[in-house]
Write a protein that holds these residues in place. Sequence first.
Motif, PDB file in Angstrom:
ATOM      1  N   THR A  54       0.856   1.753   0.792  1.00  0.00           N
ATOM      2  CA  THR A  54       0.372   2.613  -0.285  1.00  0.00           C
ATOM      3  C   THR A  54      -0.658   3.585   0.286  1.00  0.00           C
ATOM      4  N   SER A 111      -0.371   3.918  -7.607  1.00  0.00           N
ATOM      5  CA  SER A 111       0.336   2.977  -6.734  1.00  0.00           C
ATOM      6  C   SER A 111      -0.541   1.784  -6.326  1.00  0.00           C
ATOM      7  N   SER A 155      -3.168   0.977   3.420  1.00  0.00           N
ATOM      8  CA  SER A 155      -3.532   2.138   2.599  1.00  0.00           C
ATOM      9  C   SER A 155      -4.114   3.215   3.520  1.00  0.00           C
TER      10      SER A 155
END
Length: 373
Positions: free
Chosen positions: A48, A55, A76
């Motif tokens: 993500t 998200s 991330s």
Amino acid sequence: MEKFTENVQKFGFGLMRLPRLADGTIDVDQTAEMADRFLAAGMNYFDTAYVYEGSEEAIRKALVERVPRDKFYLTSKLNVTTNDAKDAASARQEFYTSLERTGAKYLDFYLLHAMNKENYSKFTEWDIFSFVKELKEKGLIRHYGFSFHDDPETLDRILTEHPDLEFVQLQINYIDWESPSVQSRACHEVAVKHDKPIVIMEPIKGGMLASPPQQVVDLMKQADPDASPASWALRFAASLKNVMVVLSGMSSLEQMEENLKTMKDFQPLSEAEQQVIVKARETINAIPQIPCTGCRYCVKDCPKHISIPRVFEAMNKILVYNNREQAERTFGFAVEDGGKPSECIHCGSCERNCPQHIQIRSWLEKAAAEFEK
Ligand code: SF4
Ligand code: SF4
């Protein structure tokens, strides 16, 4: 390659295009179903980013709150171009926000997002490199790297100046492999030279290579009647040297099933299959299209700030793939960046700067007719 890649499965779940409900919010139940299916197939890498709207929160509910933390890797990214990143402190804050939104306690992989020449200056000025190092020392992230969108020389410079960066995420697919704008092959060679594990993004070129031109579909069917065009694209990417993960941004269970079929028992392309890919690339490149390399020399003096290479990218999605949905999406980004093609005042400055001698004004007229009607 580094040991930390050993338990990472080669197929990653990109969380950028998650399924959405009629009201526009992410469908968490379907996302959870997809995550379960993905894990059941033995996969474990979820990707993500701070800027993927909704998200990070969705994956908290669909995965983090339901599955033991040591059963998956979560990634991330920190982006210095968001409106939230006004200075070093607010850019750093993105990490803590991501941590809170995902509820993950720590992130397995953390990336400096969308690295290019311009952003490299910002990451340097705000000393984000020291920041991620500190996060790793504190145990808040396990490994750090960056996603990259620029030329191989810039990639080489960054990896040389920051040898501690542990991995790199590159845009690689069989059509961008030799393209002068993306230069996938040359960037891949640089990453291999520095012996970095590679995460591949856009292996299916945003879905375009799932429905390539008919000649390519025929070519692939002839070589293997049971294999889909998307499976060829995934296998091309996953067969490359140093690849840690191939990401696919999936929006439905069907896409997930289709991709898992290919990646669950992944087989690298044979020599004969590599030749099919070469032929597919030649076939696509032979289709008449705007020969724009994305160098952006045309943009700098345009009084209307028209995002010419983006407009041409959208046009090529029509000309080559006949993919209106993707073309309109790209055109939307182009006009977010600058003026509309119809605003061109025909001053000719762009054409004087274009090394490819493209008749920019004439193509912009065609683009206006195509997208602004
Ligand atoms: S001809 Fe049009 S696109 Fe080219 S620089 Fe002038 S205004 Fe911009
Ligand atoms: S100068 Fe020419 S090749 Fe470069 S981005 Fe502009 S149109 Fe494309």
